[in-house]
Scaffold this motif. Structure first.
Motif, PDB file in Angstrom:
ATOM      1  N   PHE A  54       0.827  -1.205   0.000  1.00 49.95           N
ATOM      2  CA  PHE A  54       0.000   0.000   0.000  1.00 49.95           C
ATOM      3  C   PHE A  54       0.862   1.256   0.000  1.00 49.95           C
ATOM      4  CE2 PHE A  54      -2.198   3.323   2.483  1.00 49.95           C
ATOM      5  CZ  PHE A  54      -3.188   3.628   1.561  1.00 49.95           C
ATOM      6  N   LEU A  55       1.975   1.232   0.747  1.00 47.71           N
ATOM      7  CA  LEU A  55       2.836   2.412   0.814  1.00 47.71           C
ATOM      8  C   LEU A  55       3.481   2.727  -0.531  1.00 47.71           C
ATOM      9  CD1 LEU A  55       4.665   1.934   4.239  1.00 47.71           C
ATOM     10  CD2 LEU A  55       2.785   3.491   3.710  1.00 47.71           C
ATOM     11  N   GLY A  56       3.529   1.755  -1.406  1.00 42.86           N
ATOM     12  CA  GLY A  56       4.146   1.975  -2.710  1.00 42.86           C
ATOM     13  C   GLY A  56       3.148   2.295  -3.801  1.00 42.86           C
ATOM     14  N   THR A  57       1.945   2.748  -3.429  1.00 44.52           N
ATOM     15  CA  THR A  57       0.931   3.043  -4.445  1.00 44.52           C
ATOM     16  C   THR A  57       0.723   4.546  -4.579  1.00 44.52           C
ATOM     17  OG1 THR A  57      -0.885   2.952  -2.848  1.00 44.52           O
ATOM     18  CG2 THR A  57      -0.283   0.889  -3.964  1.00 44.52           C
ATOM     19  N   TRP A  58       0.160   4.922  -5.720  1.00 45.73           N
ATOM     20  CA  TRP A  58      -0.189   6.329  -5.931  1.00 45.73           C
ATOM     21  C   TRP A  58      -1.331   6.746  -5.013  1.00 45.73           C
ATOM     22  CZ3 TRP A  58       2.751   9.759  -7.971  1.00 45.73           C
ATOM     23  CH2 TRP A  58       3.706   9.372  -8.894  1.00 45.73           C
ATOM     24  N   ARG A  59      -2.175   5.806  -4.644  1.00 40.93           N
ATOM     25  CA  ARG A  59      -3.269   6.123  -3.733  1.00 40.93           C
ATOM     26  C   ARG A  59      -2.729   6.622  -2.397  1.00 40.93           C
ATOM     27  NH1 ARG A  59      -6.714   1.229  -2.357  1.00 40.93           N
ATOM     28  NH2 ARG A  59      -6.864   1.187  -4.600  1.00 40.93           N
ATOM     29  N   PHE A  60      -1.690   5.924  -1.875  1.00 45.81           N
ATOM     30  CA  PHE A  60      -1.100   6.363  -0.608  1.00 45.81           C
ATOM     31  C   PHE A  60      -0.486   7.752  -0.751  1.00 45.81           C
ATOM     32  CE2 PHE A  60       2.753   6.814   1.948  1.00 45.81           C
ATOM     33  CZ  PHE A  60       2.187   6.795   3.214  1.00 45.81           C
ATOM     34  N   ILE A  61       0.228   7.969  -1.836  1.00 44.69           N
ATOM     35  CA  ILE A  61       0.864   9.284  -2.052  1.00 44.69           C
ATOM     36  C   ILE A  61      -0.201  10.377  -2.141  1.00 44.69           C
ATOM     37  CG2 ILE A  61       2.235  10.644  -3.672  1.00 44.69           C
ATOM     38  CD1 ILE A  61       3.784   8.054  -4.286  1.00 44.69           C
ATOM     39  N   ALA A  62      -1.290  10.082  -2.839  1.00 39.01           N
ATOM     40  CA  ALA A  62      -2.356  11.077  -2.966  1.00 39.01           C
ATOM     41  C   ALA A  62      -2.995  11.374  -1.610  1.00 39.01           C
ATOM     42  CB  ALA A  62      -3.404  10.582  -3.959  1.00 39.01           C
ATOM     43  N   TRP A  63      -3.312  10.332  -0.831  1.00 37.44           N
ATOM     44  CA  TRP A  63      -3.907  10.541   0.492  1.00 37.44           C
ATOM     45  C   TRP A  63      -2.940  11.283   1.413  1.00 37.44           C
ATOM     46  CZ3 TRP A  63      -8.733  10.589   1.730  1.00 37.44           C
ATOM     47  CH2 TRP A  63      -9.645   9.809   1.020  1.00 37.44           C
ATOM     48  N   MET A  64      -1.675  10.886   1.389  1.00 41.95           N
ATOM     49  CA  MET A  64      -0.686  11.544   2.260  1.00 41.95           C
ATOM     50  C   MET A  64      -0.548  13.016   1.865  1.00 41.95           C
ATOM     51  SD  MET A  64       1.253  11.286   4.821  1.00 41.95           S
ATOM     52  CE  MET A  64       2.018   9.764   5.203  1.00 41.95           C
ATOM     53  N   THR A  65      -0.514  13.302   0.574  1.00 45.69           N
ATOM     54  CA  THR A  65      -0.424  14.697   0.115  1.00 45.69           C
ATOM     55  C   THR A  65      -1.661  15.481   0.545  1.00 45.69           C
ATOM     56  OG1 THR A  65       0.862  13.951  -1.786  1.00 45.69           O
ATOM     57  CG2 THR A  65      -0.124  16.143  -1.926  1.00 45.69           C
ATOM     58  N   LEU A  66      -2.825  14.880   0.416  1.00 41.66           N
ATOM     59  CA  LEU A  66      -4.060  15.545   0.822  1.00 41.66           C
ATOM     60  C   LEU A  66      -4.063  15.832   2.321  1.00 41.66           C
ATOM     61  CD1 LEU A  66      -6.864  16.510  -0.138  1.00 41.66           C
ATOM     62  CD2 LEU A  66      -7.715  14.246   0.529  1.00 41.66           C
ATOM     63  N   VAL A  67      -3.654  14.879   3.136  1.00 38.22           N
ATOM     64  CA  VAL A  67      -3.607  15.082   4.592  1.00 38.22           C
ATOM     65  C   VAL A  67      -2.628  16.198   4.948  1.00 38.22           C
ATOM     66  CG1 VAL A  67      -2.859  13.990   6.761  1.00 38.22           C
ATOM     67  CG2 VAL A  67      -4.374  12.758   5.196  1.00 38.22           C
ATOM     68  N   ILE A  68      -1.470  16.210   4.316  1.00 37.77           N
ATOM     69  CA  ILE A  68      -0.471  17.244   4.623  1.00 37.77           C
ATOM     70  C   ILE A  68      -0.977  18.618   4.196  1.00 37.77           C
ATOM     71  CG2 ILE A  68       1.836  18.084   4.027  1.00 37.77           C
ATOM     72  CD1 ILE A  68       2.714  15.129   3.945  1.00 37.77           C
ATOM     73  N   ILE A  69      -1.616  18.709   3.029  1.00 43.93           N
ATOM     74  CA  ILE A  69      -2.151  19.999   2.579  1.00 43.93           C
ATOM     75  C   ILE A  69      -3.227  20.493   3.541  1.00 43.93           C
ATOM     76  CG2 ILE A  69      -3.553  21.095   0.780  1.00 43.93           C
ATOM     77  CD1 ILE A  69      -1.947  19.431  -1.261  1.00 43.93           C
ATOM     78  N   ILE A  70      -4.145  19.595   3.926  1.00 40.97           N
ATOM     79  CA  ILE A  70      -5.185  20.000   4.883  1.00 40.97           C
ATOM     80  C   ILE A  70      -4.567  20.419   6.200  1.00 40.97           C
ATOM     81  CG2 ILE A  70      -7.124  19.112   6.244  1.00 40.97           C
ATOM     82  CD1 ILE A  70      -7.894  17.439   3.766  1.00 40.97           C
ATOM     83  N   TRP A  71      -3.581  19.666   6.675  1.00 44.62           N
ATOM     84  CA  TRP A  71      -2.897  19.983   7.944  1.00 44.62           C
ATOM     85  C   TRP A  71      -2.298  21.390   7.890  1.00 44.62           C
ATOM     86  CZ3 TRP A  71      -1.323  15.932  11.658  1.00 44.62           C
ATOM     87  CH2 TRP A  71      -0.546  16.421  12.712  1.00 44.62           C
ATOM     88  N   VAL A  72      -1.538  21.664   6.823  1.00 44.89           N
ATOM     89  CA  VAL A  72      -0.852  22.952   6.707  1.00 44.89           C
ATOM     90  C   VAL A  72      -1.868  24.089   6.551  1.00 44.89           C
ATOM     91  CG1 VAL A  72       0.684  24.310   5.226  1.00 44.89           C
ATOM     92  CG2 VAL A  72       1.296  21.964   5.840  1.00 44.89           C
ATOM     93  N   VAL A  73      -2.864  23.900   5.702  1.00 45.26           N
ATOM     94  CA  VAL A  73      -3.864  24.945   5.493  1.00 45.26           C
ATOM     95  C   VAL A  73      -4.638  25.198   6.783  1.00 45.26           C
ATOM     96  CG1 VAL A  73      -6.021  25.488   4.275  1.00 45.26           C
ATOM     97  CG2 VAL A  73      -4.051  24.604   3.016  1.00 45.26           C
ATOM     98  N   TRP A  74      -5.028  24.147   7.472  1.00 47.10           N
ATOM     99  CA  TRP A  74      -5.773  24.304   8.730  1.00 47.10           C
ATOM    100  C   TRP A  74      -4.959  25.082   9.747  1.00 47.10           C
ATOM    101  CZ3 TRP A  74     -10.640  23.411  10.369  1.00 47.10           C
ATOM    102  CH2 TRP A  74     -10.869  23.461  11.738  1.00 47.10           C
TER     103      TRP A  74
END
Length: 185
Positions: A54-74
């Motif tokens: 799972f860690l080697g998928t684009w889905r994980f990268i997309a979710w991780m990027t989304l979480v980091i963006i939300i974290w920083v924006v929040w």
């Protein structure tokens, strides 16, 4: 004191100090108490492979990027009382470091398991290749012996050529001695 220990059944050494009784070699030792719970390494290995996959998928990268963006924006634009991680985002750094510290060993474990499977597959392929080579060599020897045996066997073409030679000889005899062949009939 040594006399008392002997009376209790504990053997005394040369110094007279009591020794503990020897364990019997023909019986297994009692299992030690373990502080850690027992686990199945195979199921843990399968779980680590699933996580690593799972860690080697684009889905994980997309979710991780989304979480980091939300974290920083929040934490940058939310009201000050609602922010839980200030500008240098130290807590985000800690969370990402923790995630990486768990991901790396799980990925290595999955790679080691894959290497073990590859090693077993390679060994099976090598044994199969050896069997194939042995079978090929056996068949080569059999074909060579059949060819050598066929060299001594009369073939259809050889018999045909011999019969043609005999027919020519008979024709030659009839041409030389025509009278004898008529009288023989």
């Amino acid at each position: 004191m040594a006399g008392e220990d002997r009376a209790k059944g504990a053997p005394a050494g040369a110094s007279g100090i009591a020794r503990p009784p020897r364990s019997r070699l023909d019986q297994p030792k009692a299992p030690r108490r373990r502080l850690l719970p027992d686990y199945d390494p195979e199921s843990f290995g399968r779980l680590s492979e699933r996580i690593a996959r799972f860690l080697g998928t684009w889905r994980f990268i997309a979710w991780m990027t989304l979480v980091i963006i939300i974290w920083v924006v929040w934490n940058a634009f939310a009201p000050v009382t609602w922010r839980f991680d200030g500008y240098p985002f130290i807590f985000l750094t800690l969370v990402l470091s923790l995630q990486a510290s768990y991901a790396a060993p799980l990925i290595l474990l999955a790679q080691n398991r894959q290497a073990d499977r590859d090693r077993v597959t390679y060994e099976q392929d090598r044994k199969q290749s050896e069997r194939s080579i042995a079978d090929t060599e056996y068949l080569t020897r059999e074909i060579a012996s059949l060819r050598m045996g066929l060299g001594e066997v009369a073939t259809r073409d050889w018999i045909r050529s011999e019969l043609e030679d005999l027919a020519r000889d008979l024709d030659d005899r009839q041409a030389r001695y025509p009278a004898e062949s008529d009288e023989d009939r």
